[in-house]
Design an enzyme around this catalytic site. Structure first.
Site, mmCIF file in Angstrom:
data_model
loop_
_atom_site.group_PDB
_atom_site.id
_atom_site.type_symbol
_atom_site.label_atom_id
_atom_site.label_comp_id
_atom_site.label_asym_id
_atom_site.label_seq_id
_atom_site.Cartn_x
_atom_site.Cartn_y
_atom_site.Cartn_z
ATOM 1 C CG HIS A 135 -1.887 0.995 1.425
ATOM 2 N ND1 HIS A 135 -1.605 2.270 1.875
ATOM 3 C CD2 HIS A 135 -3.229 0.971 1.201
ATOM 4 C CE1 HIS A 135 -2.737 2.962 1.916
ATOM 5 N NE2 HIS A 135 -3.728 2.201 1.510
ATOM 6 C CG ASP A 212 0.472 -2.355 5.948
ATOM 7 O OD1 ASP A 212 -0.459 -2.515 6.752
ATOM 8 O OD2 ASP A 212 0.376 -1.656 4.912
ATOM 9 C CD GLN A 215 -7.182 -4.327 4.298
ATOM 10 O OE1 GLN A 215 -8.141 -4.946 4.769
ATOM 11 N NE2 GLN A 215 -7.284 -3.079 3.880
ATOM 12 C CE LYS A 238 -7.354 -0.300 6.364
ATOM 13 N NZ LYS A 238 -8.181 0.495 5.440
ATOM 14 C CB CYS A 376 -3.924 3.530 -1.455
ATOM 15 S SG CYS A 376 -5.227 4.733 -1.220
HETATM 16 N N1 C6P Z 1 -6.505 0.578 2.932
HETATM 17 C C1 C6P Z 1 -8.380 0.247 1.427
HETATM 18 O O1 C6P Z 1 -9.478 0.557 0.952
HETATM 19 P P1 C6P Z 1 -4.953 3.742 7.387
HETATM 20 O O2 C6P Z 1 -5.596 4.640 6.390
HETATM 21 O O3 C6P Z 1 -3.712 4.356 7.971
HETATM 22 O O4 C6P Z 1 -5.878 3.214 8.423
HETATM 23 O O5 C6P Z 1 -4.498 2.420 6.587
HETATM 24 C C2 C6P Z 1 -3.670 2.523 5.472
HETATM 25 C C3 C6P Z 1 -3.446 1.179 4.886
HETATM 26 C C4 C6P Z 1 -2.196 0.598 4.981
HETATM 27 N N2 C6P Z 1 -1.951 -0.642 4.535
HETATM 28 C C5 C6P Z 1 -2.910 -1.372 3.950
HETATM 29 C C6 C6P Z 1 -2.601 -2.761 3.485
HETATM 30 C C7 C6P Z 1 -4.189 -0.842 3.805
HETATM 31 O O6 C6P Z 1 -5.132 -1.590 3.239
HETATM 32 C C8 C6P Z 1 -4.462 0.466 4.254
HETATM 33 C C9 C6P Z 1 -5.798 1.099 4.023
HETATM 34 C C10 C6P Z 1 -7.833 1.060 2.587
HETATM 35 O O7 C6P Z 1 -7.745 -0.714 1.016
HETATM 36 C C11 C6P Z 1 -7.879 2.523 2.307
HETATM 37 S S1 C6P Z 1 -6.772 2.982 1.014
#
Ligand code: C6P
Length: 419
Positions: A135, A212, A215, A238, A376
């Site tokens: 991401h 990371d 998910q 999440k 993203c």
């Molecule tokens: N993915 C998606 O629709 P934040 O925004 O900091 O809580 O998470 C960012 C992030 C980082 N790593 C991964 C693997 C992610 O999936 C995400 C967030 C969302 O897939 C929003 S782009």
């Protein structure tokens, strides 16, 4: 009546999705005159009543600042806040509670590491390895660091199924590498990466690894001790908790050696214009008033997931994914993107001659919420030669009937574009 956290505790009964759904008020909503089919949990999950109640209770009867006041409410807020950190630490089996830093989410957690670990340990010519399926949150902070320091970012390649090429990864490991960043589950493909194996491979070269877990934390049991990761990042929203709150887990010795990320209140022991002494862990990395209600809500969310059981959640989601893969994958003109052997509940797909945004818009008319775009994760889109995909992402509160509605809605897209 909505089921409570307690009513799920130590549940050994077969997974009852209808009972679980009653915990989530929003799932009973109608959108555009149809029952909501929420298949966008990778973007953000829905909240159970237990989390809504915890946040509501804080603002209704406990609201106060933490670690500052001597009065009754401040003591309660501090106790609730600290207790939430303890439960979150247990949720990931962190060896020490002070290794759990509360942040605003994965994005901030990774920026913290890139900034602070980078400032101390990375210099010109050092290498940072990231998989192609990261991401942007696990790419851009490292690019900013590389710009500042002259470090070099190298990609760990993937194959056509969307799996990391371990043979290529092994070749990239060398003494110049100072950090490996791996997404545990890809938000764009659903691939579950073999992080434990990849961490062990990096450690053979004394290279630390940041995972990371945005998910992964909501969908499978995460054990940072077993993984032996150096850093693990995840977000509250999440995993059915509030937005604007998240976690950075880090091994004590790294966190001790890293300089603070943000300066301000709470992260100091004493301040003078001559010399400032920083606070100990975890507060050294928690400058300013935290999102107190958010952290308490995240504590309620991990309690809720724990009560249902991450293994039961993973098993139900796997069953749904297998069914969805069969149903959606067999629709003419649909191509699934991301077909890894080890996969979590993400179904990314494209359709002949239909832009993913059009798929999303037509599905929305049927009450089905999905995401369309690059998620993203533009480098992985580029790898597949696509600007975007449509993505249905599953959670444990989804049903087989909802997969049927999704499949019927996709058939409808085909009809609209064939006309
Ligand atoms: N993915 C998606 O629709 P934040 O925004 O900091 O809580 O998470 C960012 C992030 C980082 N790593 C991964 C693997 C992610 O999936 C995400 C967030 C969302 O897939 C929003 S782009």
């Amino acid at each position: 009546m909505a089921a409570t956290v307690e009513s799920h505790i130590q549940s050994t009964a077969p997974f009852d999705v209808e009972r679980v759904r009653r915990d989530f008020p929003i799932l009973a909503s109608e959108v555009r005159g149809r029952r909501l089919v929420y298949l966008d949990s990778a973007a953000t999950a829905q909240r159970p009543q237990a989390v809504i109640d915890a946040v509501n209770r804080f603002y209704t009867s406990q609201n106060s600042n933490v670690h500052r006041g001597v009065h009754y409410l401040s003591e309660i807020a501090t106790r609730e806040f600290d207790d939430a950190r303890l439960r979150i630490a247990r949720f990931i089996n962190a060896p020490e509670t002070h290794e759990v830093i509360m942040t605003h989410g994965v994005t901030e957690s990774i920026n913290l590491v890139a900034h602070s670990y980078g400032a101390r340990f990375i210099s010109a010519g050092d290498e940072i390895l990231l998989t192609t399926m990261e991401h942007h949150s696990n790419i851009v902070p490292w690019q900013l660091l590389a710009e500042r320091t002259g470090a070099i970012i190298r990609q760990i390649p993937i194959n056509e199924r969307g799996e990391v090429r371990l043979d290529e990864y092994a070749k990239l490991l060398n003494p110049r590498v100072k950090m490996v960043g791996i997404v545990h589950i890809s938000n764009a493909l659903g691939t579950i990466n073999p992080v434990k194996q990849m961490i062990a491979m990096a450690h053979e070269h004394s290279i630390p690894v940041l995972v990371d877990g945005a998910q992964a934390a909501p969908h499978l049991r995460v054990d940072v001790r077993d993984l032996d990761c150096d850093f693990y990042a995840f977000s509250g929203h999440k995993l059915c908790g509030p937005t604007g709150v998240g976690v950075l887990y880090g091994k004590t010795h790294w966190l001790e050696e890293m300089p603070p990320f943000l300066g301000g209140g709470d992260m100091i022991l004493s301040v003078s214009f001559e010399k400032t002494i920083f606070n100990s862990l975890p507060w050294k990395f928690e400058a300013g008033t935290p999102d107190i209600a958010g952290v308490i809500g995240m504590g309620a969310a991990v309690d809720y997931l724990t009560a249902i059981g991450l293994d039961r959640i993973a098993a139900w989601e796997k069953e749904l994914l297998d069914y969805a893969t069969l149903r959606v994958g067999s629709i003419a003109g649909v191509r699934l993107i991301g077909t890894a052997q080890e996969k979590a509940g993400v179904l990314s797909f494209v359709m002949d001659d239909v832009h993913p945004h059009d798929i999303g818009t037509i599905l929305d008319q049927e009450g089905v919420a999905i995401r369309a775009g690059h998620h993203c994760a533009q480098p992985v889109m580029k790898f597949f030669g696509l600007p975007a995909t449509a993505r249905a992402s599953l959670a444990f509160y989804n049903t087989r009937e909802e997969i049927d509605i999704l499949a019927t809605a996709i058939e409808r897209v085909r009809e609209v574009f064939a006309a």
